[in-house]
Design a protein around this motif. Structure first.
Motif, PDB file in Angstrom:
ATOM      1  N   ILE A   9      43.271  44.858  33.155  1.00 31.94           N
ATOM      2  CA  ILE A   9      44.279  43.856  32.813  1.00 31.94           C
ATOM      3  C   ILE A   9      43.725  42.513  33.246  1.00 31.94           C
ATOM      4  CG2 ILE A   9      46.646  43.069  33.177  1.00 31.94           C
ATOM      5  CD1 ILE A   9      47.208  46.070  34.011  1.00 31.94           C
ATOM      6  N   ASP A  10      43.510  41.628  32.266  1.00 30.01           N
ATOM      7  CA  ASP A  10      42.935  40.327  32.582  1.00 30.01           C
ATOM      8  C   ASP A  10      43.643  39.232  31.812  1.00 30.01           C
ATOM      9  OD1 ASP A  10      41.940  40.495  30.004  1.00 30.01           O
ATOM     10  OD2 ASP A  10      39.839  40.638  30.608  1.00 30.01           O
ATOM     11  N   ASN A  11      43.040  38.050  31.787  1.00 30.10           N
ATOM     12  CA  ASN A  11      43.652  36.899  31.116  1.00 30.10           C
ATOM     13  C   ASN A  11      43.834  37.123  29.622  1.00 30.10           C
ATOM     14  OD1 ASN A  11      43.735  35.409  33.531  1.00 30.10           O
ATOM     15  ND2 ASN A  11      41.635  34.717  33.248  1.00 30.10           N
ATOM     16  N   ASP A  12      43.067  38.032  29.045  1.00 33.99           N
ATOM     17  CA  ASP A  12      43.162  38.295  27.613  1.00 33.99           C
ATOM     18  C   ASP A  12      44.136  39.424  27.280  1.00 33.99           C
ATOM     19  OD1 ASP A  12      41.261  36.315  27.053  1.00 33.99           O
ATOM     20  OD2 ASP A  12      39.616  37.714  27.396  1.00 33.99           O
ATOM     21  N   GLY A  44      36.324  34.144  34.771  1.00 36.60           N
ATOM     22  CA  GLY A  44      37.464  33.247  34.840  1.00 36.60           C
ATOM     23  C   GLY A  44      38.505  33.760  35.806  1.00 36.60           C
ATOM     24  N   LEU A  45      38.999  32.871  36.639  1.00 34.45           N
ATOM     25  CA  LEU A  45      40.038  33.250  37.590  1.00 34.45           C
ATOM     26  C   LEU A  45      41.338  33.569  36.863  1.00 34.45           C
ATOM     27  CD1 LEU A  45      39.328  30.617  40.369  1.00 34.45           C
ATOM     28  CD2 LEU A  45      38.862  33.065  40.453  1.00 34.45           C
ATOM     29  N   PRO A  46      42.212  34.300  37.518  1.00 34.43           N
ATOM     30  CA  PRO A  46      43.495  34.634  36.883  1.00 34.43           C
ATOM     31  C   PRO A  46      44.262  33.379  36.484  1.00 34.43           C
ATOM     32  CG  PRO A  46      43.220  35.846  38.941  1.00 34.43           C
ATOM     33  CD  PRO A  46      42.102  34.857  38.858  1.00 34.43           C
ATOM     34  N   GLU A  51      48.291  35.847  36.156  1.00 35.17           N
ATOM     35  CA  GLU A  51      48.007  35.413  37.514  1.00 35.17           C
ATOM     36  C   GLU A  51      47.331  36.473  38.382  1.00 35.17           C
ATOM     37  OE1 GLU A  51      51.463  33.526  39.165  1.00 35.17           O
ATOM     38  OE2 GLU A  51      51.449  31.991  37.625  1.00 35.17           O
ATOM     39  N   ALA A  52      46.771  37.499  37.758  1.00 34.15           N
ATOM     40  CA  ALA A  52      46.028  38.518  38.497  1.00 34.15           C
ATOM     41  C   ALA A  52      45.044  39.202  37.549  1.00 34.15           C
ATOM     42  CB  ALA A  52      46.965  39.543  39.104  1.00 34.15           C
ATOM     43  N   LEU A  53      43.961  39.658  38.115  1.00 39.42           N
ATOM     44  CA  LEU A  53      43.028  40.518  37.397  1.00 39.42           C
ATOM     45  C   LEU A  53      43.182  41.897  38.019  1.00 39.42           C
ATOM     46  CD1 LEU A  53      39.890  38.186  37.487  1.00 39.42           C
ATOM     47  CD2 LEU A  53      41.584  38.377  35.666  1.00 39.42           C
TER      48      LEU A  53
END
Length: 79
Positions: A9-12, A44-46, A51-53
């Motif tokens: 689970i990431d920014n995308d 890339g940071l969350p 707001e979390a990886l």
């Protein structure tokens, strides 16, 4: 060797745990998941809204056994 799956689970968004990875045990799978999580942070940071990886390590039956989360929190101080 044991099969483990990584749900990401990431920014995308969420990448389902489709591909199995073979490790000698859960500890080895966790070590690799830590590396993957660090590589995700390099990309890339969350960011909001996630707001979390996260990486969820699943066993051969696709049952979650470990969840790792890298969060970015910003706290404002009132000085």
């Amino acid at each position: 060797m044991t099969a483990f799956y990584f749900k990401v689970i990431d920014n995308d968004g969420t990448i389902p745990a489709d591909d199995a990875f073979e490790f000698p045990d859960l500890i080895a799978a966790i070590r690799q998941a830590k590396i993957v999580l660090a590589e995700m942070a390099l990309d890339g940071l969350p960011q909001a809204p996630v707001e979390a990886l996260e990486i969820e390590v699943q066993n051969a039956d696709h049952r979650p056994v470990v969840r790792m989360k890298l969060e970015l929190k910003i706290q404002w101080s009132t000085a």
